[in-house]
Design a protein around this motif. Structure first.
Motif: not given
Length: 191
Positions: A116-118, A128-130, A134-137, A184-189
């Protein structure tokens, strides 16, 4: 099988909200279904590809999803949430049903957390990378239950058993982790 889109959408439906279109689809309005397909067909296909990976009948699944949308649109309650969420929840359930029927989902006790890591690669190469970053953070105590629930397709109760934690703790960790991801995603957008 090649995905066969419905006829082109009607220009008079272009101004309707997604919720309004679903209400019309519930009344068996083919033009409203065509407009929804026009708006969501590509995104649903990308989501199916990201969820199911290679070797899965992606286009067949999209046709099944829009058929289910046609049949179940009457279950959509505009006051209960956004149409987009409802469409993608229906999509997720249909894909998981297909995967289960093809015996691709592992038995609950045989779930490998490392698998389930990726997440599977998405149609949009930037997604997918973002999401992976984000999950890794997230702290492991939030990341692992989210992966079990969303990528391992376990219920909260099953994830709690797998982790040896109370169900309430797992729910709290998932809710907290999802709130952090949303932030995280709202700040990014944000402009």
């Amino acid at each position: 099988m090649t995905l066969t889109p419905p006829p082109p959408p009607s220009a008079d439906l272009a101004g309707l909200s997604d919720s309004g279109l679903l209400v019309r689809v519930a009344r068996q309005d083919e033009a409203a279904l065509a407009e929804l397909f026009h708006r969501y067909g590509g995104r649903v296909l990308a989501y199916v590809r990201a969820m199911a990976g290679p070797g899965f009948p992606h286009e067949d699944a999209v046709q099944d999803i829009f058929l289910a949308l046609w049949q179940k649109a009457g279950l959509f309650a505009p006051e209960g949430g956004e149409a987009t969420g409802w469409i993608f929840t229906l999509t997720r359930h249909k894909v998981l049903d297909r995967l289960r029927s093809q015996s691709r989902v592992r038995e609950r006790g045989d779930l490998d957390l490392a698998s389930l890591d990726a997440p599977a690669p998405a149609e949009d190469p930037t997604l997918a990378p973002s999401l992976r970053k984000a999950l890794a953070a997230l702290p492991a105590e939030q990341r692992t239950p989210i992966r079990l629930a969303y990528y391992g397709d376990l219920t909260y109760e099953e994830a709690a058993r797998q982790l040896g934690l109370p169900v309430g703790t797992v729910k709290t960790r998932i809710r907290t982790g999802l709130a952090t991801l949303r932030d995280l995603f709202q700040r990014r957008e944000a402009p």
